[in-house]
Scaffold this active site. Structure first.
Site: not given
Ligand code: NAP
Length: 479
Positions: A130, A177, A210, A234
């Site tokens: 972002y 991740k 995930d 988000d």
């Protein structure tokens, strides 16, 4: 007479914003909240006036003065150069923690009803992709920089741990991740687990993001607090809002060291603007979070219980797909009439959230040793990897550097690995030095000059070993 009310900047916003924000301010007053509302504007109208940030100076001054804002959704112009007014506000006031709670609500049936979902996503709010630092590296390859800082990781981790305590929760998961992005996502994993070691009252663990999405659908009740990076947060938080009835029910807080901005997760839903159909619950529950932040716990619980009682009585807007819906105004009036009642779902036991105070100096690590070992040079080419390697080796022969590997979008393509990687016109060429003493700015410039005689280079990264360990990752397939 002395005004004991707390000043709050209120921004009605765009689309359904004015209707749902008016509902929230009216109900906060009715529930006994002691707020002095100070109206300010931001969003579409402001963009139309030619203010490219979407936030006028008077609004910025008002938030700086009140330190608290209740904000309606702001439209982001599509197709213009303007930035999002929402992101501008978050960054301007460094509201680094985005708190997004969801809870199973009575009278709002979902495929997950009866599971007791009651969790919070704590999303880092000012870093990561972002930052919006993007470059076209070649006419065909775009790059977005993912910037993660130790300070950012430490303060969001501590906020999540402190929030768990303030809300009488027992466990916090960090979702990253880190298995793929070992330095950026991995930094949050490491900093969180280090911080959690000082919170022995809380269970803390790491989950790959995930799998977190998978687990949130399979067994959402296992989570109480999830802390994560901006982009992951988000996505995960939109998922969690769907678990309890959708965006119409998802509140949020943006917290920083000095300013707190409360808003619904949803946007301006323009197709519903002015039609008396929008669900105001998300912004009403955001104002409940605001009351708790201001330590007005009784008014917060009264308003929350009135919302729960209304929904429990089967009164809801059209986004709840059971029974007969009522309009926004009728729904708000029903909540107002129930202030003072308690529902079958008790409010959690809240105490004041202790925001962490981590300074840049405290977060900083001073390594004992830093040694330059080479340089990555990114070039544009349509040659094959073997052709590129042959030319580069000729070009750099007089320099102290040797070509170690070439990768294409992160996968080694020279020396050949036997794989069948397809290539685009963007290669990373890793040059290393045998002797630390030969690394200096002049030798790097000499290398670039030689590479530049044949190839267009667009990006350079120095390679360093810090405290004996590489401060860079290997390419896929690199030994
Ligand atoms: P959106 O406004 O959140 O609307 C998406 C869908 O969610 C709506 O079509 C509607 O679904 C449902 N929805 C959202 N809020 C609702 C409510 N209060 N009551 C009932 N249904 C609601 O997202 P968008 O259409 O992607 O974005 C519209 C504008 O808002 C854009 O300009 C975007 O940039 C901006 N935005 C602002 C913020 C913010 O200010 N924080 C956040 C997100 C987006 P159904 O169609 O299924 O009924």
């Amino acid at each position: 007479m002395l005004n004991t009310k707390t000043p709050v900047t209120v921004i009605p916003g765009d689309g359904i914003g004015p209707e749902v924000v008016a509902a929230a301010t009216r109900l906060v007053d009715a529930a006994g909240g002691q707020i002095d509302w100070r109206y300010a504007e931001a969003g579409a109208e402001v963009f139309r006036k030619g203010i490219s940030s979407g936030v006028p100076d008077e609004t910025i001054a008002s938030i700086a003065e009140t330190a608290i804002a209740l904000k309606g959704p702001l439209e982001t112009p599509v197709g213009f150069g303007e930035k999002s007014a929402n992101v501008t506000l978050r960054k301007l006031f460094e509201t680094y923690a985005n708190i997004r709670p969801v809870r199973e609500l009575p009278g709002v049936p979902t495929p997950f009803s009866g599971r007791g979902i009651d969790l919070v996503v704590v999303r880092e709010n000012v870093e990561d992709l972002y930052a919006g630092i993007e470059h076209m590296q070649t006419p065909d390859v775009a790059q977005c920089l993912k910037l993660i800082s130790r300070l950012g990781c430490q303060r969001i981790s501590l906020t999540a741990l402190e929030l768990a305590r303030a809300e009488s929760r027992t466990k916090v998961a960090v979702a990253t991740k880190a298995n793929i992005m070992k330095l950026t996502e991995g930094m949050l994993q490491r900093e969180f687990l280090a911080a959690a070691a000082n919170y022995s009252d809380l269970e803390a663990w790491h989950v790959i993001v995930d799998n977190a999405a998978h687990q949130l659908v399979k067994a959402p009740e296992q989570f109480e607090v999830i802390v994560t990076t901006n982009m992951n947060g988000d996505i995960l938080s939109d998922l969690t809002s769907a678990l309890v009835g959708g965006l119409g029910f998802a509140p949020s807080a943006n917290l920083g060291d000095s300013v707190a901005i409360f808003e619904a997760v949803h946007g301006s839903a323009p197709k519903y603007a002015g039609k008396d159909v929008a669900n105001p619950t998300a912004v009403i529950l955001s104002s409940v979070m605001m009351l708790r932040h201001l330590k007005q716990f009784e008014a917060a619980a009264a308003l929350e219980q009135a919302v729960f009682s209304t929904l429990e009585d089967g009164i809801h807007t059209q986004d709840v797909r059971v029974g007969k819906p009522v309009g926004t105004q009728e729904y708000v009036a029903a909540i107002e009439a129930r202030i003072g009642r308690t529902s079958s779902v008790p409010s959690r036991n809240y105490s004041a959230l202790k925001m962490p105070t981590v300074s840049r100096e405290e977060a900083r690590i001073e390594p004992a040793s830093r040694h330059k070992v080479g340089v990555d040079v990114f070039i544009e080419s349509y040659l094959t990897p073997d052709e590129i390697a042959t030319k580069l080796q000729e070009l750099i022969a007089p320099t102290p550097y040797s070509l170690m590997m070439i990768s294409n979008r992160g996968t080694v393509v020279w020396p050949s690995t036997g794989g069948t990687t397809g290539c685009v016109d963007h290669f990373r060429c890793r040059f290393v030095i045998a002797e630390q003493s030969s690394w200096n700015p002049e030798s790097v410039l000499g290398l670039l000059q030689r590479v530049g005689t044949t190839f267009r280079w667009m990006h350079v990264e120095k390679l360093e070993n810090v405290d004996g360990a590489p401060a860079f990752t290997k390419a896929q397939g690199e030994n």
